[in-house]
Write an enzyme that holds these catalytic residues in place. Structure first.
Site, PDB file in Angstrom:
ATOM      1  N   LYS A 263       0.847  -1.194   0.000  1.00  0.00           N
ATOM      2  CA  LYS A 263       0.000   0.000   0.000  1.00  0.00           C
ATOM      3  C   LYS A 263       0.884   1.246   0.000  1.00  0.00           C
ATOM      4  O   LYS A 263       2.108   1.156   0.135  1.00  0.00           O
ATOM      5  CB  LYS A 263      -0.920  -0.010   1.228  1.00  0.00           C
TER       6      LYS A 263
ATOM      7  N   ARG B 112     -10.617  -0.391  15.039  1.00  0.00           N
ATOM      8  CA  ARG B 112     -10.440   0.408  13.824  1.00  0.00           C
ATOM      9  C   ARG B 112     -11.442  -0.068  12.779  1.00  0.00           C
ATOM     10  O   ARG B 112     -12.369   0.653  12.440  1.00  0.00           O
ATOM     11  CB  ARG B 112      -8.988   0.287  13.321  1.00  0.00           C
TER      12      ARG B 112
ATOM     13  N   TYR C 191      13.262  31.734   3.226  1.00  0.00           N
ATOM     14  CA  TYR C 191      12.144  32.493   3.765  1.00  0.00           C
ATOM     15  C   TYR C 191      12.457  33.037   5.156  1.00  0.00           C
ATOM     16  O   TYR C 191      12.983  32.339   6.023  1.00  0.00           O
ATOM     17  CB  TYR C 191      10.889  31.618   3.854  1.00  0.00           C
TER      18      TYR C 191
ATOM     19  N   MET D 158       9.022  24.228  -0.796  1.00  0.00           N
ATOM     20  CA  MET D 158       8.204  23.189  -1.405  1.00  0.00           C
ATOM     21  C   MET D 158       9.023  22.343  -2.385  1.00  0.00           C
ATOM     22  O   MET D 158       8.873  21.115  -2.429  1.00  0.00           O
ATOM     23  CB  MET D 158       7.010  23.807  -2.135  1.00  0.00           C
TER      24      MET D 158
END
Length: 366
Positions: free
Chosen positions: A38, A136, A257, A305
């Site tokens: 997964k 769950r 930044y 980013m």
């Protein structure tokens, strides 16, 4: 394949295959492996690593969602695929059409799938999820489970649960609840080809939980999460990039930044083309580093980013285009996944599974 980025994820398929062999040796010939791939194969690329798992006799390729299952089914038309998570009722026709094995968490869902299967003249396989205390997904009512076992258009191939891994006492409590449920169902005439409760950690630390199937995820990728047992594993993933640009900055100059990092002296810095959109933890500012020319270069300033900057003070011979190791296997002082997880305040699975799709995957095999 032409690489269109300098930032790439390199995956050692031989390491994955060797890890699978070690798992097989641990559990023996009577126990099957449901290989958990997964989250895009924990960041390694589910489609790319699947052949290595198939070659090493994974009984199932397991994912969390229908979308992940359909992506695999398109690539591997006949191989057994298992959905560990919940599939919404209105999407159950895909389970039948694409021959996917589904986790069942309620009688309502089982009954609906049974009706759909009857209309389609097919008999899909399912595994029943038992809630033994994790709370769950799953069912704890034996009467409800028994009613599912009486349905005639689905094949109840397996039954499973999941440990909360609190401590040995709680593990045993859950395990014994699971055995009691199975015993009651089998007394009522049910039979299960597969019974499974062990994930990566419990498979290594608690052999008695192996039953006849285990669900390793982290182990496959060489991520060691066990505590008391031992398994020799090889980390399969290396995260790499190259220097985009080098700047000579003056004492007092700010970088990035808000100028949250300022040079205490004249400094040489490098810009690297990776950032938090590639899955690198933004909170590693001031803690993370990359390896350039076998030297640890600290990340400075706010991680952007798409880019970040590092201090080249200790690598005077570095030049634009030089390779930088973001995550390695710990050799030559590179940051491995375990260290990245500790510095970021999370676990190893999150570190690898959060690596985005945009860095190309390169698969290596001798």
């Amino acid at each position: 394949m032409e690489l269109l980025r300098d930032t790439v994820v390199q995956v050692d398929l031989d390491a994955i295959r060797e890890n699978m062999r070690e798992i097989h040796t641990l559990i023996g010939k009577e126990v099957s492996i449901m290989a958990v791939i997964k989250a895009n194969g924990y960041g390694h690329g589910a489609i790319g690593i699947a052949p290595a798992l198939i070659k090493e006799n994974a009984a199932y390729l397991a994912v969390a969602t229908l979308t992940e299952a359909l992506e695999l089914r398109e690539a591997y038309h006949d191989y057994p695929i298992f959905i560990l998570g919940h599939t919404p009722d209105h999407l159950l026709p895909y389970i039948i059409e694409k021959n996917i094995t589904q986790t069942i968490v309620s009688f309502k869902q089982a009954s609906l799938l049974n009706d759909l299967a009857k209309q389609a003249h097919k008999k899909p396989k399912v595994h029943l999820k038992v809630d033994t205390g994790f709370h769950r997904l799953g069912m704890s009512n034996v009467h409800e489970l028994n009613k599912i076992c009486q349905l005639d258009s689905i094949t109840i191939e397996g039954i499973f649960s999941h440990l909360a891994l609190v401590n040995k006492q709680e593990n045993d409590l859950q395990y014994n609840r699971f055995l009691a449920v199975i015993d009651e169902l089998e007394k009522g005439g049910a039979s299960f080809r597969y019974k499974h409760i062990a994930d990566s950690i419990s498979a290594v630390d608690f052999p008695k939980y192996h039953m006849n199937m285990i669900r390793p995820g982290a182990l496959i990728y060489g991520l060691k999460g066990f505590h008391t047992g031992f398994l020799p594993l090889q980390q399969a993933l290396t995260f790499l990039t190259r220097i985009s640009q080098i700047h000579e900055i003056k004492k007092g100059d700010g970088v990035g930044y808000d100028y949250l990092w300022k040079a205490e002296k004249d400094t040489r810095i490098a810009t690297l083309p990776f950032g938090y959109a590639d899955g690198y933890p933004r909170n590693l500012r001031g803690k993370g580093y990359v390896l350039i020319h076998s030297v640890r270069c600290p990340i400075i300033g706010v991680i952007c980013m798409d880019q970040c900057m590092v201090d080249l003070t200790d690598v005077p011979n570095a030049k634009e285009g030089d390779s930088a190791i973001i995550y390695g296997d710990g050799a030559d002082s590179a940051m491995d996944i375990e260290e990245a997880a500790k510095l970021a305040g999370t676990n190893k699975n999150e570190i690898v599974s959060r690596i985005a799709n945009r860095p190309p995957r390169i698969y290596l095999s001798k």
